[in-house]
Design a protein around this motif. Structure first.
Motif: not given
Length: 111
Positions: A43, A46-47, A50, A90, A110-111
Motif C-alpha cells: 500500500t 496509502d492508509y 489499517s 476500503k 484501509g481508511g
C-alpha cells in the motif's frame, strides 16, 4: 450503532490479501505475521488506518463474516472491531486453499 457505509474494493488491498492467503495456505500457518511489512509493501502508506482479519476452515462468505463478527473463542474483539470500524473505507479480500484448514480467507482494511 449508527449504520456504516459500504466498504469500497481496493486493488492494492486485494493483492495484499491474496499474497497472505496464498502463502499462509501453502505453509499451513495462521495469523497476522509481518502485517506491517506486508502493508508497506502493498500500500505504500496509502492508509492512515489499517487492519486485517483472517478466517480458517470455512468456504462460505456469510459464515466467515458471522464467525469474525461473533469472535467466539478469540482472545480479543479485534475481528469484530475491524468489521465495525467506521474509519475503514476500503477492503481487499482473498480466499485460498489452506494446507491445514482446507480454506483460509484474508480481509485487508484501509481508511
Amino acid at each position: 450503532m449508527v449504520p456504516l457505509n459500504a466498504l469500497t474494493p481496493a486493488e492494492n488491498l486485494h493483492r495484499m490479501a491474496k499474497d497472505h492467503a496464498e502463502k499462509s495456505g501453502k505453509s499451513g500457518e495462521v495469523g497476522h505475521a509481518h502485517f506491517e511489512q506486508r502493508l508497506a509493501k502493498f500500500t505504500k502508506s496509502d492508509y492512515m488506518f489499517s487492519g486485517e482479519n483472517c478466517a480458517y476452515g470455512v468456504n462460505e462468505p456469510f459464515i466467515i463474516f458471522m464467525q469474525l463478527l461473533i469472535d467466539d473463542g478469540v482472545e480479543n474483539l479485534g475481528h469484530r472491531k475491524n468489521l465495525l470500524n467506521k474509519d475503514f473505507k476500503k477492503i481487499g479480500v482473498s480466499q485460498q486453499p489452506h494446507k491445514k484448514y482446507r480454506w483460509n480467507c484474508v480481509m485487508e482494511f484501509g481508511g
